[in-house]
Design a protein around this motif. Structure first.
Motif, mmCIF file in Angstrom:
data_model
loop_
_atom_site.group_PDB
_atom_site.id
_atom_site.type_symbol
_atom_site.label_atom_id
_atom_site.label_comp_id
_atom_site.label_asym_id
_atom_site.label_seq_id
_atom_site.Cartn_x
_atom_site.Cartn_y
_atom_site.Cartn_z
ATOM 1 N N ASP A 1 20.372 -9.728 -70.431
ATOM 2 C CA ASP A 1 19.154 -9.195 -70.802
ATOM 3 C C ASP A 1 18.485 -8.796 -71.800
ATOM 4 O OD1 ASP A 1 20.720 -7.168 -70.822
ATOM 5 O OD2 ASP A 1 20.226 -6.637 -68.381
ATOM 6 N N LYS A 2 17.443 -8.058 -71.135
ATOM 7 C CA LYS A 2 16.562 -7.594 -72.651
ATOM 8 C C LYS A 2 17.642 -6.061 -73.071
ATOM 9 C CE LYS A 2 12.285 -8.033 -70.311
ATOM 10 N NZ LYS A 2 11.205 -6.916 -70.142
ATOM 11 N N SER A 3 18.837 -6.457 -72.633
ATOM 12 C CA SER A 3 19.557 -5.091 -74.085
ATOM 13 C C SER A 3 20.867 -5.279 -74.192
ATOM 14 C CB SER A 3 19.483 -3.714 -72.845
ATOM 15 O OG SER A 3 19.952 -3.767 -71.653
ATOM 16 N N GLN A 4 20.970 -6.568 -73.243
ATOM 17 C CA GLN A 4 23.070 -6.692 -73.570
ATOM 18 C C GLN A 4 22.718 -8.061 -73.755
ATOM 19 O OE1 GLN A 4 25.689 -5.143 -70.631
ATOM 20 N NE2 GLN A 4 23.983 -5.784 -68.886
ATOM 21 N N GLY A 5 23.643 -8.724 -74.218
ATOM 22 C CA GLY A 5 24.467 -9.900 -73.979
ATOM 23 C C GLY A 5 25.610 -10.550 -74.177
ATOM 24 N N GLY A 6 26.106 -11.288 -74.052
ATOM 25 C CA GLY A 6 27.987 -11.697 -73.747
ATOM 26 C C GLY A 6 27.994 -13.119 -73.014
ATOM 27 N N THR A 7 28.880 -13.813 -74.477
ATOM 28 C CA THR A 7 29.941 -14.927 -73.401
ATOM 29 C C THR A 7 30.666 -15.088 -72.975
ATOM 30 O OG1 THR A 7 28.685 -15.833 -75.614
ATOM 31 C CG2 THR A 7 30.562 -17.078 -74.283
ATOM 32 N N HIS A 8 31.031 -14.943 -71.836
ATOM 33 C CA HIS A 8 31.936 -15.127 -70.875
ATOM 34 C C HIS A 8 32.791 -16.661 -70.417
ATOM 35 C CE1 HIS A 8 30.345 -11.581 -67.973
ATOM 36 N NE2 HIS A 8 29.174 -12.485 -68.819
ATOM 37 N N VAL B 1 30.544 -24.735 -78.525
ATOM 38 C CA VAL B 1 31.714 -24.921 -78.757
ATOM 39 C C VAL B 1 32.515 -26.468 -79.553
ATOM 40 C CG1 VAL B 1 34.375 -24.298 -77.909
ATOM 41 C CG2 VAL B 1 31.470 -23.052 -77.398
ATOM 42 N N ASP B 2 33.118 -26.265 -80.724
ATOM 43 C CA ASP B 2 33.429 -26.876 -81.564
ATOM 44 C C ASP B 2 34.687 -28.420 -80.695
ATOM 45 O OD1 ASP B 2 35.685 -26.527 -81.420
ATOM 46 O OD2 ASP B 2 35.805 -26.310 -84.514
ATOM 47 N N HIS B 3 34.622 -29.452 -81.235
ATOM 48 C CA HIS B 3 35.279 -30.162 -80.946
ATOM 49 C C HIS B 3 36.879 -30.342 -80.697
ATOM 50 C CE1 HIS B 3 31.793 -33.201 -81.162
ATOM 51 N NE2 HIS B 3 31.857 -32.815 -81.615
ATOM 52 N N SER B 4 37.457 -29.327 -81.135
ATOM 53 C CA SER B 4 38.976 -28.524 -81.146
ATOM 54 C C SER B 4 38.837 -27.715 -80.419
ATOM 55 C CB SER B 4 38.956 -28.608 -82.476
ATOM 56 O OG SER B 4 38.167 -27.584 -82.920
ATOM 57 N N GLY B 5 37.997 -26.853 -80.273
ATOM 58 C CA GLY B 5 38.237 -26.081 -79.649
ATOM 59 C C GLY B 5 38.122 -24.624 -79.493
ATOM 60 N N SER B 6 38.409 -24.970 -81.696
ATOM 61 C CA SER B 6 39.199 -23.687 -81.914
ATOM 62 C C SER B 6 37.640 -22.644 -82.549
ATOM 63 C CB SER B 6 39.166 -23.891 -83.260
ATOM 64 O OG SER B 6 38.924 -24.709 -84.377
ATOM 65 N N ARG B 7 36.746 -22.907 -82.729
ATOM 66 C CA ARG B 7 35.342 -22.074 -83.334
ATOM 67 C C ARG B 7 34.344 -22.409 -82.206
ATOM 68 N NH1 ARG B 7 34.623 -21.664 -90.035
ATOM 69 N NH2 ARG B 7 36.945 -20.759 -88.728
ATOM 70 N N VAL B 8 33.638 -20.947 -81.851
ATOM 71 C CA VAL B 8 32.807 -21.000 -80.978
ATOM 72 C C VAL B 8 31.252 -19.446 -81.422
ATOM 73 C CG1 VAL B 8 32.033 -20.146 -78.555
ATOM 74 C CG2 VAL B 8 33.917 -20.195 -79.393
ATOM 75 N N LEU B 9 30.312 -20.710 -80.670
ATOM 76 C CA LEU B 9 29.011 -20.012 -81.979
ATOM 77 C C LEU B 9 27.955 -19.816 -80.257
ATOM 78 C CD1 LEU B 9 27.738 -23.248 -84.530
ATOM 79 C CD2 LEU B 9 28.952 -20.695 -84.520
ATOM 80 N N SER B 10 27.557 -17.973 -80.555
ATOM 81 C CA SER B 10 26.618 -17.849 -79.593
ATOM 82 C C SER B 10 25.255 -17.258 -80.552
ATOM 83 C CB SER B 10 27.490 -17.311 -79.121
ATOM 84 O OG SER B 10 27.426 -15.160 -80.126
ATOM 85 N N GLY B 11 23.468 -17.913 -79.404
ATOM 86 C CA GLY B 11 23.188 -17.562 -80.702
ATOM 87 C C GLY B 11 21.709 -16.797 -79.398
ATOM 88 N N SER B 12 21.361 -15.499 -79.961
ATOM 89 C CA SER B 12 20.861 -14.490 -78.790
ATOM 90 C C SER B 12 18.767 -14.289 -78.822
ATOM 91 C CB SER B 12 21.222 -13.189 -78.934
ATOM 92 O OG SER B 12 21.118 -12.399 -78.548
ATOM 93 N N TYR B 13 18.943 -13.864 -78.269
ATOM 94 C CA TYR B 13 17.022 -13.435 -78.357
ATOM 95 C C TYR B 13 16.814 -12.572 -79.650
ATOM 96 C CZ TYR B 13 15.197 -16.572 -74.938
ATOM 97 O OH TYR B 13 14.700 -17.754 -74.214
ATOM 98 N N ILE C 1 37.314 -13.442 -70.163
ATOM 99 C CA ILE C 1 37.378 -12.190 -71.133
ATOM 100 C C ILE C 1 36.126 -12.348 -72.033
ATOM 101 C CG2 ILE C 1 39.412 -12.616 -71.798
ATOM 102 C CD1 ILE C 1 38.700 -14.408 -74.370
ATOM 103 N N VAL C 2 34.595 -11.132 -72.419
ATOM 104 C CA VAL C 2 34.248 -11.618 -72.609
ATOM 105 C C VAL C 2 33.518 -11.462 -73.789
ATOM 106 C CG1 VAL C 2 31.542 -10.867 -71.706
ATOM 107 C CG2 VAL C 2 33.345 -10.394 -70.579
ATOM 108 N N LEU C 3 32.890 -12.570 -74.890
ATOM 109 C CA LEU C 3 32.793 -12.027 -75.801
ATOM 110 C C LEU C 3 31.594 -11.294 -76.298
ATOM 111 C CD1 LEU C 3 33.675 -15.607 -77.394
ATOM 112 C CD2 LEU C 3 35.097 -14.343 -77.010
ATOM 113 N N LYS C 4 30.979 -10.289 -76.937
ATOM 114 C CA LYS C 4 30.049 -9.321 -76.773
ATOM 115 C C LYS C 4 30.035 -9.245 -78.535
ATOM 116 C CE LYS C 4 31.476 -6.374 -73.254
ATOM 117 N NZ LYS C 4 32.219 -5.167 -72.312
ATOM 118 N N GLY C 5 28.848 -8.660 -78.096
ATOM 119 C CA GLY C 5 28.340 -8.686 -79.569
ATOM 120 C C GLY C 5 27.024 -8.450 -79.959
ATOM 121 N N HIS C 6 26.375 -9.147 -79.256
ATOM 122 C CA HIS C 6 24.520 -9.544 -78.413
ATOM 123 C C HIS C 6 23.711 -8.284 -77.998
ATOM 124 C CE1 HIS C 6 24.463 -13.101 -81.004
ATOM 125 N NE2 HIS C 6 25.560 -13.337 -79.722
ATOM 126 N N THR C 7 22.932 -7.898 -78.767
ATOM 127 C CA THR C 7 21.707 -6.872 -77.679
ATOM 128 C C THR C 7 20.885 -6.993 -77.014
ATOM 129 O OG1 THR C 7 20.191 -6.845 -79.953
ATOM 130 C CG2 THR C 7 23.032 -4.867 -79.760
#
Length: 629
Positions: A474-481, A170-182, A156-162
């Motif tokens: 890349d320069k126009s999209q981003g996601g977490t697989h 990912v926190d130690h329990s595995g319930s919450r994910v953080l993603s930072g982008s350019y 699955i892919v967590l989308k949203g970044h441009t």
């Protein structure tokens, strides 16, 4: 109970089907996981010591990504990589005799008398057949392929970044994910509250106009550290509320040990693995700093790396070991430096590896046993170091293109595998890959295609979820697989994929009301106020009789008509030669001496006042006249 059910069914049959509460159709988990199966993604190329010659590389990328994906053959059931633990042994089948049912393992074979070639009578079960060398090789090959339990059957892919996702936590329990982008934002995902739409529940912008470069959870997962391209790191709580930011140092102080904080952009940062009050950051100003979370005003300690020549060389990455007693830093000159935290320790490194890489180091990672150090660099290599002998790396893996300063390395939960991502090159035929290496044999195990056009930057193999996270973009999209396997992985992606989004019910219907505003009609409109009329009149230069502004600019102060934008008469007279500006062509000394005789004969101001008392001027005779005599 059966009678009540029959009565209910009999009564229910007398009513229409639409009457009463409708039961929701339940989607089977098999269909849910079939929808996320990696059917279109390129299959992984598993290479072991015996199967290295069979699979060397991924298939090449053709003119379009879709054609590239379609050209790949789907793996057969017998060729697909075995994922997950081995299945439990099947319970023994019940053997039915004529009268009784046999429960338990089958009886041992009865001893049989056999006579061999020499005439010796053998009593007991026959000897097992002797295994040949070819059978042993096949068994070893199967064991090698089944040993690596890589959960990668579904995705699955967590989308949203441009833009490309450059930070992941990912926190130690595995319930919450953080993603930072350019794209300067941080997105927060929660598996427990997320449905199959995979949308983030919060979006942050830590520092306007600065890329997010690293994210790190605290040991208790109640706070997280956000490192951006600015000089100040920020601390957030678990829900994304700002708790504070560290102070910025004075950029005009040359000695970095005398500044209260970093003076240039940060490059990396990591929370202490054991102590929830300590944080480590590295910066482009050429220093590493230890911070106390309870004191945002100043750091605890400043670490200045060893340099071959004086100057400021940026520290590109930093890392803690598992116990938090050792710090590793990658310096811009290609060196790796380690400091052991002990009483009286300072900036002098305990281990210094000069020119460990030929380019900037993007990632460092300690093994949990404290024996192995991994390093990733812009030079396209991954090096494995033995901390007991750091003069030379144990192994160098080449041909791993890297174009992002946040590309990291990670271990599998049992630390038997090493994984890292690769970047997409302009003229390359392969996309972004996730490469797995065997730590013991120090060889390539598998390459998993993540995206045909996007580079893979960060990767994590979570031990509790047993799922592999890989960021790409890349320069126009981003996601977490997120790669997982339903038979092996737990919670995480399995929870949110099976949860369908909430359907709109009748109660959600809302009528759009028609708003009548009679005062908007011209009949009921108020008369314009006098104040607005006066302001409008003052802005009109004709009605307000505003005088013309004086001449300013190049034509002001005597140079009339020099800008050719002054009066028309002056411009015409100058072009006709009637106005001549002779003062620009004259010598200033001659212009002043022209009035010397008139000033001597008719003094006007200062000379008449001192005419009676002024002494006579006596000039000294020149030496040349005396010499002539």
């Amino acid at each position: 109970m059966e009678d009540e059910a029959e009565i209910y069914d009999g009564i229910r049959a007398q009513f229409p089907l639409a009457f009463g509460k409708q039961s929701k159709p339940q989607t089977s988990l098999e269909k849910v996981h079939d929808a996320t199966r990696r059917s279109e993604q390129p299959p992984s190329t598993t290479t072991t010591s015996t199967a290295a010659s069979k699979t060397n590389d991924l298939p090449s990328l053709s003119s379009s990504p879709r054609a590239w994906l379609d050209s790949l053959r789907k793996p057969k059931a017998s060729e697909a990589p075995k994922v997950g633990p081995p299945p439990p042994p099947e319970p023994p089948k019940a053997e039915e005799d004529d009268d009784d049912v046999m429960i338990g393992p089958p009886r041992p074979p009865q001893p049989v008398e056999t006579e061999d070639d020499d005439g010796v009578v053998m009593i007991g079960p026959p000897r097992p057949p002797v295994a040949s060398e070819t059978d042993d090789e096949e068994e070893e090959e199967e064991e090698g392929e089944n040993r690596y339990r890589i959960p990668m059957s579904n995705e699955i892919v967590l989308k949203g970044h441009t833009k490309v996702v450059s930070a992941l936590a990912v926190d130690h329990s595995g319930s919450r994910v953080l993603s930072g982008s350019y794209d300067y934002t941080v997105r927060m995902y929660d598996f427990q509250g997320m449905n199959s739409r995979l949308q983030s529940f919060r979006q942050l912008e830590p520092f306007e106009g600065h890329q997010v470069r690293n994210l790190s959870w605290s040991p208790t997962s109640d706070r997280f550290l956000c490192v951006t391209g600015s000089a100040q790191a920020k601390i957030y709580d678990r829900d994304g509320l700002t708790l504070g930011e560290f102070v910025k140092g004075d950029m005009y102080i040359r000695d970095l040990k005398n500044t209260k904080g970093h003076i240039c952009g940060l490059t990396s940062g990591e929370w202490h693995p054991k102590n929830k009050e300590t944080i480590l950051t590295s910066s482009e100003d050429g220093s590493l700093r230890l911070w106390d979370v309870n004191d945002f005003k100043s750091q605890k300690q400043v670490i200045k790396p060893k340099l071959s020549r004086p100057g400021r060389v940026p520290v590109t990455t930093c890392a803690w070991n598992r116990e938090g007693k050792c710090i590793a830093g990658g310096v811009g000159d290609g060196s790796i430096q380690l400091w052991n935290l002990k009483p009286g320790w300072g900036s002098r490194p305990d281990i210094y590896v000069e020119k460990a890489h030929s380019d900037d180091i993007t990632g460092l990672k300690f093994s949990s046993d404290g024996r192995i150090l991994l390093s990733r660099s812009f030079d396209g290599s991954l090096k494995v170091w033995d901390l007991r002998q750091m003069k030379k790396p144990l192994k160098v893996f080449e041909d791993l293109p890297n174009h992002y300063a946040q590309t990291n390395i990670a271990f599998s939960p049992d630390e038997q595998l090493i994984l890292t991502g690769t970047s997409v090159e302009r003229e390359s035929t392969t996309g972004g890959l996730l490469c797995f290496f065997d730590r013991a044999k120090l060889e390539l195990v598998s390459r998993v295609g993540i995206s045909p056009t996007c580079s893979v930057v960060q990767c994590i193999w979570h031990p509790k979820l047993n799922q592999v996270f890989a960021t790409a973009g890349d320069k126009s999209q981003g996601g977490t697989h997120i790669l997982y396997d339903p038979t092996l992985s737990e919670r995480g992606a399995l929870v949110c994929v099976a949860r369908a989004p909430r359907k709109k019910s009748v109660d959600d219907f809302e009528i759009q009301p028609v708003i009548h505003n009679p005062h908007a009609l011209p009949l009921f409109r108020d008369q314009p106020s006098r104040k607005r009329q006066r302001e409008k009149t003052l802005k009109d230069p004709i009605k307000s009789h505003k005088p013309e502004l004086p001449i300013t600019g190049p034509g002001y102060g005597g140079r009339v008509g020099a800008s050719k934008g002054s009066l028309l008469t002056q411009y015409l007279m100058k072009q006709g030669g009637m106005i001549k500006e002779t003062w620009m062509e004259e010598d200033p000394r001659e212009a002043i001496l022209k009035y010397a005789d008139a000033a001597a004969k008719e003094p006007k101001f200062i000379a008449p006042a001192y005419a009676a008392t002024q002494p006579e001027t006596v000039f000294a005779k020149s030496d040349s006249e005396d010499e002539e005599k």
